[in-house]
Design a protein around this motif. Structure first.
Motif, PDB file in Angstrom:
ATOM      1  N   ILE A 237       0.750  -1.183   0.004  1.00 19.75           N
ATOM      2  CA  ILE A 237      -0.052  -0.006   0.049  1.00 19.75           C
ATOM      3  C   ILE A 237       0.617   1.191  -0.068  1.00 19.75           C
ATOM      4  O   ILE A 237       0.409   2.158  -0.686  1.00 19.75           O
ATOM      5  N   ILE A 238       2.033   1.212   0.768  1.00 18.35           N
ATOM      6  CA  ILE A 238       2.705   2.337   0.915  1.00 18.35           C
ATOM      7  C   ILE A 238       3.590   2.619  -0.251  1.00 18.35           C
ATOM      8  O   ILE A 238       3.952   3.619  -0.890  1.00 18.35           O
ATOM      9  N   TYR A 239       4.371   1.444  -0.902  1.00 14.89           N
ATOM     10  CA  TYR A 239       5.754   1.503  -1.783  1.00 14.89           C
ATOM     11  C   TYR A 239       4.903   1.451  -3.194  1.00 14.89           C
ATOM     12  O   TYR A 239       5.756   1.676  -4.113  1.00 14.89           O
ATOM     13  N   LEU A 240       4.025   0.564  -3.439  1.00 17.97           N
ATOM     14  CA  LEU A 240       3.794   0.378  -4.933  1.00 17.97           C
ATOM     15  C   LEU A 240       3.213   1.852  -5.441  1.00 17.97           C
ATOM     16  O   LEU A 240       3.696   2.208  -6.657  1.00 17.97           O
ATOM     17  N   VAL A 253      -5.196   8.616  -9.456  1.00 10.71           N
ATOM     18  CA  VAL A 253      -6.364   7.864 -10.065  1.00 10.71           C
ATOM     19  C   VAL A 253      -5.960   6.568 -10.299  1.00 10.71           C
ATOM     20  O   VAL A 253      -6.455   5.595  -9.819  1.00 10.71           O
ATOM     21  N   LEU A 254      -4.714   6.479 -10.990  1.00 11.99           N
ATOM     22  CA  LEU A 254      -4.338   5.009 -11.427  1.00 11.99           C
ATOM     23  C   LEU A 254      -3.862   4.416  -9.965  1.00 11.99           C
ATOM     24  O   LEU A 254      -4.157   3.062 -10.041  1.00 11.99           O
ATOM     25  N   VAL A 258      -5.249   0.740  -8.803  1.00 10.31           N
ATOM     26  CA  VAL A 258      -4.184  -0.505  -8.678  1.00 10.31           C
ATOM     27  C   VAL A 258      -4.651  -0.957  -7.174  1.00 10.31           C
ATOM     28  O   VAL A 258      -4.632  -2.266  -7.205  1.00 10.31           O
ATOM     29  N   LEU A 259      -4.634  -0.323  -6.259  1.00 11.86           N
ATOM     30  CA  LEU A 259      -4.833  -0.816  -5.143  1.00 11.86           C
ATOM     31  C   LEU A 259      -6.203  -1.225  -4.831  1.00 11.86           C
ATOM     32  O   LEU A 259      -6.344  -2.385  -4.184  1.00 11.86           O
ATOM     33  N   ILE A 315      -4.043  -8.295  -8.535  1.00  6.75           N
ATOM     34  CA  ILE A 315      -5.452  -8.940  -8.190  1.00  6.75           C
ATOM     35  C   ILE A 315      -4.678 -10.224  -7.519  1.00  6.75           C
ATOM     36  O   ILE A 315      -5.454 -10.797  -6.699  1.00  6.75           O
ATOM     37  N   ILE A 316      -3.780 -11.082  -8.194  1.00  7.54           N
ATOM     38  CA  ILE A 316      -3.338 -12.276  -7.645  1.00  7.54           C
ATOM     39  C   ILE A 316      -2.786 -11.965  -6.215  1.00  7.54           C
ATOM     40  O   ILE A 316      -2.956 -12.840  -5.539  1.00  7.54           O
TER      41      ILE A 316
END
Length: 410
Positions: A237-240, A253-254, A258-259, A315-316
């Motif tokens: 959540i923090i680093y992606l 927004v992207l 993604v999250l 998603i995986i």
């Protein structure tokens, strides 16, 4: 809709109330993050110092979940749940009246403590509602799904309310009061969800049994596993978003989409797949599979250059997380003596939140030394290690049997 509600059994209604109250755990921090910039500006705070307003509740949840779990086992889960909901609402709404950093920080910590009581009591009540491991696994999976969806809904709701004024967002904590009334109306002690005063007296005199259970090496391993799993999930959540911004020049927004795709995977598998996996492969093998699904995407992400491939990858990862977390809680409930389930499950919840609190410190060291790519490789190694330890240490144990309630000797 009204006809559907009338057809629901008493236990169905109890489950819905517990799911609703459990979702408040996510609200604790979820409604603050969207209005964080306004708080910093209006109160003239240092951004670095103000960050504790968002994260401090993780620590107090970790501390108070085990304490209030023990009280829930001795005084009754419904009592602790109602009191925690009342204090959650009062401390939460009080935060909107604070005019400086320290008073607001204190209210944030107190809301976290009340959240610990909500987590301990609601989870303890939930596992008492179901006799079989399969039913408990499905119920815990529902909890995981609700928490995941709440991670999306509450920030959006806070953003909408905060559009009028950021202080109004604190009024959302008042939702705990009507939920407390619903708890009183639907979760009565006579329904078998509470223990009698005589049983509580016996428990109070058998603290040594609780201590012995908490010393069990299998239980301790699950606590550590929950802690490191939570740290890994929070690292994503923090680093992606930071990684996507640096490599693909992503927008906010992207990043949100993604999250959200990660949350989608976790919600889908928790609600519809975990129970079938446990039935088919057993609890330990299912947990190992989940850790594999977490590790693989984390190894792939640093190699990706195409957004099209990014979404199935996240998603995986969400699927793996949605398998692991409810299965670990189910395993912990199988290990826990029935009279101390709230205490032990609450300690597991504390370990989970402790992992989230420690995440920036643990992975911050990796970030400073190895960079963002290093963060993902280290994060991938943790699920692999945890999954391997689970398979080795729990292989052949009675814990793999769904209906076991005993605590194996260490």
């Amino acid at each position: 809709m009204s006809a559907l509600i009338l057809k629901m059994t008493g236990r169905d209604r109890q489950l819905l109330v517990l799911l609703a109250t459990g979702s408040l755990i996510v609200m604790t921090g979820g409604v603050i993050a969207p209005i964080f910039p306004e708080i910093v500006t209006d109160l003239d705070l240092s951004p670095a110092l103000a960050g504790y307003l968002v994260s401090s509740h993780f620590l107090t949840v970790a501390i108070f979940s085990p304490i209030l779990g023990i009280l829930a086992d001795r005084l009754g889960q419904v009592r602790i749940l109602v009191v925690s909901l009342v204090f959650y609402a009062l401390f939460g709404m009080a935060g909107g009246l604070m005019q400086s950093f320290l008073p607001m920080l204190i209210t944030r910590g107190l809301v976290g403590a009340a959240s610990g009581g909500i987590a301990a009591a609601s989870l303890g009540l939930l596992v008492k509602m179901y006799d079989s491991s399969e039913e408990r696994s499905q119920a815990i999976a529902y909890v995981s799904s609700v928490l995941t969806v709440s991670n999306i809904i509450y920030p959006v709701l806070a953003g909408l309310v905060g559009g009028f004024h950021w202080r109004l967002v604190f009024c959302l904590y008042g939702l705990a009061l009507p939920l407390g009334l619903l708890v009183v109306l639907t979760l009565q002690p006579k329904k078998g969800l509470e223990t009698s005063s005589s049983e509580s007296s016996v428990k109070a005199n058998n603290s040594d049994q609780l201590i012995q259970a908490l010393k069990n090496p299998f239980i301790l391993q699950i606590f550590l596993t929950l802690c490191l799993t939570a740290a890994t999930a929070y690292a994503v959540i923090i680093y992606l978003p930071l990684y996507l911004k640096a490599t693909m020049n992503s927008t906010t927004v992207l990043n949100g989409i993604v999250l959200a795709s990660q949350a989608l995977g976790a919600t889908a598998i928790s609600a519809f797949g975990v129970r079938r996996l446990v039935q088919r492969f057993g609890l330990i093998s299912t947990i190992g599979c989940g850790f594999g699904c977490m590790a693989l995407p984390l190894m792939i992400i640093p190699q990706l250059q195409d957004l099209v491939l990014l979404f199935p990858t996240t998603i995986i990862f969400g699927v793996g997380l949605g398998i692991v977390v409810p299965s670990l809680y189910n395993l912990l409930s199988n290990l826990a003596p029935s009279e101390y389930q709230s205490s032990i499950l609450a300690a597991g919840t504390g370990a989970n939140f402790l992992g989230q609190f420690l995440c920036p410190s643990l992975f911050g060291l990796v970030l400073s030394d190895q960079g963002l790519i290093g963060v993902f490789y280290v994060a991938a190694s943790l699920p692999l290690m945890l999954g391997l330890l689970m398979l080795v240490n729990f292989r052949g144990e009675i814990l793999n049997e769904p209906r076991s309630r005993s605590v194996p000797k260490g």
